[in-house]
Scaffold this motif. Structure first.
Motif, PDB file in Angstrom:
ATOM      1  N   LYS A 194      27.564  54.418  43.327  1.00  0.00           N
ATOM      2  CA  LYS A 194      28.261  53.823  44.471  1.00  0.00           C
ATOM      3  C   LYS A 194      29.237  52.722  44.057  1.00  0.00           C
ATOM      4  N   GLN A 195      28.997  52.080  42.926  1.00  0.00           N
ATOM      5  CA  GLN A 195      29.832  50.972  42.486  1.00  0.00           C
ATOM      6  C   GLN A 195      30.921  51.416  41.506  1.00  0.00           C
ATOM      7  N   PHE A 196      31.206  52.711  41.477  1.00  0.00           N
ATOM      8  CA  PHE A 196      32.200  53.161  40.506  1.00  0.00           C
ATOM      9  C   PHE A 196      33.567  52.544  40.803  1.00  0.00           C
ATOM     10  N   GLN A 197      34.374  52.405  39.747  1.00  0.00           N
ATOM     11  CA  GLN A 197      35.724  51.855  39.870  1.00  0.00           C
ATOM     12  C   GLN A 197      36.716  52.842  39.286  1.00  0.00           C
ATOM     13  N   PHE A 198      37.906  52.891  39.889  1.00  0.00           N
ATOM     14  CA  PHE A 198      38.988  53.638  39.277  1.00  0.00           C
ATOM     15  C   PHE A 198      39.551  52.821  38.124  1.00  0.00           C
ATOM     16  N   GLY A 199      39.946  53.503  37.070  1.00  0.00           N
ATOM     17  CA  GLY A 199      40.570  52.849  35.929  1.00  0.00           C
ATOM     18  C   GLY A 199      41.860  53.559  35.569  1.00  0.00           C
ATOM     19  N   GLY A 200      42.846  52.809  35.093  1.00  0.00           N
ATOM     20  CA  GLY A 200      44.115  53.403  34.704  1.00  0.00           C
ATOM     21  C   GLY A 200      45.158  52.332  34.480  1.00  0.00           C
ATOM     22  N   HIS A 201      46.400  52.770  34.243  1.00  0.00           N
ATOM     23  CA  HIS A 201      47.496  51.834  34.004  1.00  0.00           C
ATOM     24  C   HIS A 201      48.410  51.807  35.215  1.00  0.00           C
ATOM     25  N   ASN A 202      48.534  50.637  35.818  1.00  0.00           N
ATOM     26  CA  ASN A 202      49.343  50.419  37.025  1.00  0.00           C
ATOM     27  C   ASN A 202      48.833  51.222  38.219  1.00  0.00           C
ATOM     28  N   ILE A 203      47.543  51.518  38.246  1.00  0.00           N
ATOM     29  CA  ILE A 203      46.997  52.299  39.368  1.00  0.00           C
ATOM     30  C   ILE A 203      46.917  51.481  40.646  1.00  0.00           C
ATOM     31  N   ARG A 204      46.817  50.161  40.513  1.00  0.00           N
ATOM     32  CA  ARG A 204      46.714  49.320  41.712  1.00  0.00           C
ATOM     33  C   ARG A 204      48.023  49.341  42.515  1.00  0.00           C
TER      34      ARG A 204
END
Length: 237
Positions: free
Chosen positions: A108-118
């Motif tokens: 449930k606490q997973f996070q998206f990760g990437g470059h400039n994804i925000r």
């Protein structure tokens, strides 16, 4: 921390191959959208070619590559990747949400990760979900959240270290950190020509997946961990 991450990268193109494929109303909407951000003497067909693919109102997603970290039996850090792609964006987005739902059910606490994804990938995905009349899953209902409540591992934000003027491309960041780059046979500026002219979607998918591997290695470098061994990157088809 690494086990909670779902890495992603998207590839986008203009929804229509060129400006002249838009009807009169959409041509007018394009001019209204872009008129204050491009040079006055730039023709609309040129601005469309340059900008439409990165604006969710006029672009579409053709590939989303995802990945997560795990440890093998030898305790080495590995990466498992899966891409959803195709010309039918609605189906692509539905497949992406199904993939994320599995991660959400498990963590449930997973996070998206990437470059400039925000600033790019996640908002683009959310907007295209709505445009395709698809519901926003709970983990993408970000519209009313304060910036500090939106948990993402964005390597661009990390590299800023509070300096909000700073921007760095993934390609430059990888080179600065001594990480093998994804820019081999193509770069992001070539995606729409490869899609519309070459009609080679698989080439774009391969490029997108290489970007995800680079991002994964940037995260490992930030964490002062060994980079991925090529043999420990698994692509699920």
């Amino acid at each position: 921390m690494l086990a909670n991450l779902l890495l992603l990268d998207i590839e986008t193109v203009p929804a229509e191959a060129d400006y002249h494929s838009l009807n009169a109303e959409w041509q007018s909407l394009w001019f209204e959208k872009i008129s204050k951000t491009v040079p006055e003497n730039m023709a609309p067909e040129d601005s469309y070619q340059m900008k439409a693919g990165i604006l969710a109102e006029f672009g579409k997603i053709i590939c989303i590559s995802t990945a997560f970290f795990y440890e093998n039996e030898q305790k080495a850090i590995c990466l498992k990747m899966k891409s959803v792609y195709g010309d039918d964006e609605r189906t692509l987005l539905q497949d992406f949400v199904k993939l994320c739902d599995k991660m959400y059910a498990h963590q449930k606490q997973f996070q998206f990760g990437g470059h400039n994804i925000r600033e790019f990938d996640i908002p683009f995905i959310c907007r295209r979900l709505l445009i395709n009349r698809l519901p926003l899953p709970e983990y993408l209902q970000l519209q009313d959240k304060r910036p500090w409540d939106v948990k993402m591992f964005d390597t661009l934000t990390w590299w800023k270290f509070g300096d909000y003027k700073n921007y760095i491309s993934l390609h430059l960041l990888a080179n600065v950190l001594g990480i093998p780059t994804s820019k081999t046979d193509m770069d992001g500026s070539m995606v729409q020509d490869v899609y519309y002219k070459e009609k080679n979607l698989q080439r774009i998918v391969d490029y997108c997946q290489r970007d995800v591997v680079v991002t994964a290695n940037v995260i490992l470098r930030f964490k002062n961990l060994p980079l991925l061994d090529a043999a420990n990157v698994v692509i699920v088809t």
